[in-house]
Design an enzyme around this catalytic site. Structure first.
Site, PDB file in Angstrom:
ATOM      1  N   SER A   1       3.802  -7.294  -2.933  1.00 18.96           N
ATOM      2  CA  SER A   1       2.788  -8.280  -1.582  1.00 18.96           C
ATOM      3  C   SER A   1       1.987  -8.083  -1.568  1.00 18.96           C
ATOM      4  O   SER A   1       1.258  -7.982  -0.692  1.00 18.96           O
ATOM      5  CB  SER A   1       4.225  -8.153  -0.280  1.00 18.96           C
ATOM      6  OG  SER A   1       3.889  -9.157   0.783  1.00 18.96           O
ATOM      7  N   SER A   2       1.819 -10.148  -0.539  1.00 24.20           N
ATOM      8  CA  SER A   2       0.437  -9.526   0.338  1.00 24.20           C
ATOM      9  C   SER A   2       0.603  -9.144   1.203  1.00 24.20           C
ATOM     10  O   SER A   2      -0.656  -8.755   1.967  1.00 24.20           O
ATOM     11  CB  SER A   2       0.167 -11.163   1.214  1.00 24.20           C
ATOM     12  OG  SER A   2       0.885 -11.707   1.481  1.00 24.20           O
ATOM     13  N   CYS A   3       1.374  -8.401   2.039  1.00 25.12           N
ATOM     14  CA  CYS A   3       0.886  -7.186   3.149  1.00 25.12           C
ATOM     15  C   CYS A   3       0.329  -6.301   3.021  1.00 25.12           C
ATOM     16  O   CYS A   3       0.326  -5.692   3.500  1.00 25.12           O
ATOM     17  CB  CYS A   3       2.721  -7.097   3.908  1.00 25.12           C
ATOM     18  SG  CYS A   3       3.541  -6.130   3.242  1.00 25.12           S
TER      19      CYS A   3
ATOM     20  N   TYR B   1       6.763  -1.528   4.635  1.00 24.35           N
ATOM     21  CA  TYR B   1       6.905  -2.199   3.145  1.00 24.35           C
ATOM     22  C   TYR B   1       6.025  -1.843   2.666  1.00 24.35           C
ATOM     23  O   TYR B   1       5.349  -1.401   1.552  1.00 24.35           O
ATOM     24  CB  TYR B   1       7.344  -3.406   3.312  1.00 24.35           C
ATOM     25  CG  TYR B   1       7.530  -3.911   2.763  1.00 24.35           C
ATOM     26  CD1 TYR B   1       6.549  -5.589   1.784  1.00 24.35           C
ATOM     27  CD2 TYR B   1       8.874  -4.003   1.753  1.00 24.35           C
ATOM     28  CE1 TYR B   1       6.757  -6.425   1.049  1.00 24.35           C
ATOM     29  CE2 TYR B   1       9.103  -5.319   0.724  1.00 24.35           C
ATOM     30  CZ  TYR B   1       8.360  -5.560   0.460  1.00 24.35           C
ATOM     31  OH  TYR B   1       8.136  -6.773  -0.523  1.00 24.35           O
TER      32      TYR B   1
ATOM     33  N   LYS C   1       5.354   0.089  -1.076  1.00 18.68           N
ATOM     34  CA  LYS C   1       4.115  -1.120  -2.045  1.00 18.68           C
ATOM     35  C   LYS C   1       2.686  -0.789  -2.458  1.00 18.68           C
ATOM     36  O   LYS C   1       2.788  -0.912  -3.770  1.00 18.68           O
ATOM     37  CB  LYS C   1       4.156  -2.722  -2.159  1.00 18.68           C
ATOM     38  CG  LYS C   1       5.717  -3.186  -1.925  1.00 18.68           C
ATOM     39  CD  LYS C   1       6.094  -3.447  -3.060  1.00 18.68           C
ATOM     40  CE  LYS C   1       8.011  -4.281  -2.578  1.00 18.68           C
ATOM     41  NZ  LYS C   1       8.521  -4.530  -4.060  1.00 18.68           N
TER      42      LYS C   1
ATOM     43  N   HIS D   1      12.080 -15.081   5.767  1.00 22.54           N
ATOM     44  CA  HIS D   1      10.839 -14.823   6.005  1.00 22.54           C
ATOM     45  C   HIS D   1      10.844 -16.569   6.728  1.00 22.54           C
ATOM     46  O   HIS D   1      11.525 -17.557   6.872  1.00 22.54           O
ATOM     47  CB  HIS D   1      10.648 -15.349   4.809  1.00 22.54           C
ATOM     48  CG  HIS D   1      10.209 -14.450   3.837  1.00 22.54           C
ATOM     49  ND1 HIS D   1      10.681 -13.693   3.172  1.00 22.54           N
ATOM     50  CD2 HIS D   1       9.196 -13.604   4.083  1.00 22.54           C
ATOM     51  CE1 HIS D   1      10.625 -12.666   2.861  1.00 22.54           C
ATOM     52  NE2 HIS D   1       9.391 -12.056   3.336  1.00 22.54           N
TER      53      HIS D   1
END
Ligand code: GFB
Length: 320
Positions: free
Chosen positions: A108-110, A137, A141, A180
């Site tokens: 994910s972009s986080c 998270y 990742k 979300h």
């Protein structure tokens, strides 16, 4: 990738995994397998090893994860770190042991620093402090990215990672605490309209920006990567993964107005600034994927319309 390859979609029931399954079937891949919870708890190493030994897929897509919105990430911090670490580590190591030929790990972009230069290039990974609300998270990742890269460098495994931007679409989670923003707003405006409420609460200030991709577009990108990209194409470029984004972003308040208009809610929007905004912006630089030949095609307005149609047709069994 041959159409008869045995492809395991880990997380096949989720929004991403089910969209990837539909995209692969539409492309003529007929030998898809799943790993159900009653067959193996993906956090249990022995159960994953036993499943992979018995099924021996040629290709593995890791779309299984413990996911959620900003509130869920910030509330279940230990679970978000532990569960995601175990899921990815078990699947990647089990794949290596049984000789899986290709593996694609989704994150994910986080994973990027809170104040990364925008749009965010793959090289920004690990260049700064993470956003606190989703740090567990993100660390899980990032570890998955590094595990795939390390297995390429040590064992020659054709395993690589792709980092999608914020996703939405059919099969999303509409639980108001754990979901979300986009599905949460869709449900809030829908319920506000049906109950005749005079307002809807939107979390935060509404000023932060997000890049939203319709999940069917993401699934198309996953199939494109499996068919056209190998681990060497990624790592030999000096990057550890590849971004998947739409190339444009909107403020949360513009998103709220768009969802409100599409659903036809007539009341007011009230912002609850006691709720966290999270990262100020997460616009992905997807130019590398574009150079390889893939672009997203579903606009935000069209994606919201399709998702709302799905929401209305499936309201009795959506995840609340
Ligand atoms: O989508 P969201 O929960 O996740 O929040 P992130 C995006 C923005 O929408 C935040 C605001 O500024 C929220 O405060 N927002 C407004 C809302 N109303 C709502 C609402 O009713 N529900 C929710 N959930 N948000 C996640 C990461 O960050 O992005 C995950 O925590 C993952 O790990 C995911 O990376 C893609 O975009 O802020």
């Amino acid at each position: 990738m041959k159409k008869t390859e045995k492809i395991l979609i880990a997380g096949h029931k989720g929004m991403v995994g089910s969209a990837v399954g539909r995209a692969l079937k539409a492309r003529g891949y007929t030998n898809l397998i799943n790993i159900d919870r009653n067959e193996a708890d993906l956090r249990n190493q022995q159960q994953v090893f036993d499943f992979m030994e018995a099924n021996r897929p040629d290709v593995v897509i890791i779309a299984a994860a413990k996911v959620g919105g900003i509130m869920a990430n910030n509330t279940y911090r230990g679970e978000f770190l532990y569960d995601n670490l175990m899921i990815e580590a078990n699947l990647i190591e089990a794949s290596r042991r049984v000789g899986v030929k290709k593996l694609l790990f989704l994150g994910s972009s986080c994973i990027y620093p809170k104040f990364a230069e925008q749009p965010i290039r793959e090289e920004s990974l690990l260049s700064g402090t993470l956003e606190f609300t989703n740090e567990p998270y993100a660390i899980a990742k990032i570890t998955g990215i590094k595990l795939c890269e390390s297995y390429y460098r040590q064992y020659g495994c054709n395993y690589f990672s792709a980092m999608p931007t914020n996703l939405y679409g059919p099969g999303d989670n509409f639980d108001l605490e754990k979901s979300h923003v986009l599905p949460a707003l869709m449900r809030k405006f829908h319920e506000g309209k049906t109950t005749g409420s005079d307002h809807v609460i939107v979390w935060g200030t509404g000023t932060v920006l997000r890049d939203f991709m319709y999940v069917e577009d993401l699934a198309s990108a996953v199939v494109f990567l499996l068919e056209n990209v190998s681990a060497a194409d990624i790592y030999e470029k000096g990057i550890s993964h590849i971004n998947i984004g739409t190339g444009s972003d909107v403020t949360i308040s513009a998103l709220a107005e768009l969802v409100k208009d599409i659903i036809g809610f007539q009341g007011k929007i009230i912002y609850d600034a006691t709720k966290p905004d999270g990262t100020p912006r997460k616009l992905m630089d997807a130019s590398r994927l574009h150079e390889l030949g893939w672009e997203s095609s579903v606009s935000l307005e069209e994606g919201i319309r399709r998702t709302y149609k799905w929401f209305l047709e499936n309201s009795e069994n959506i995840k609340r």
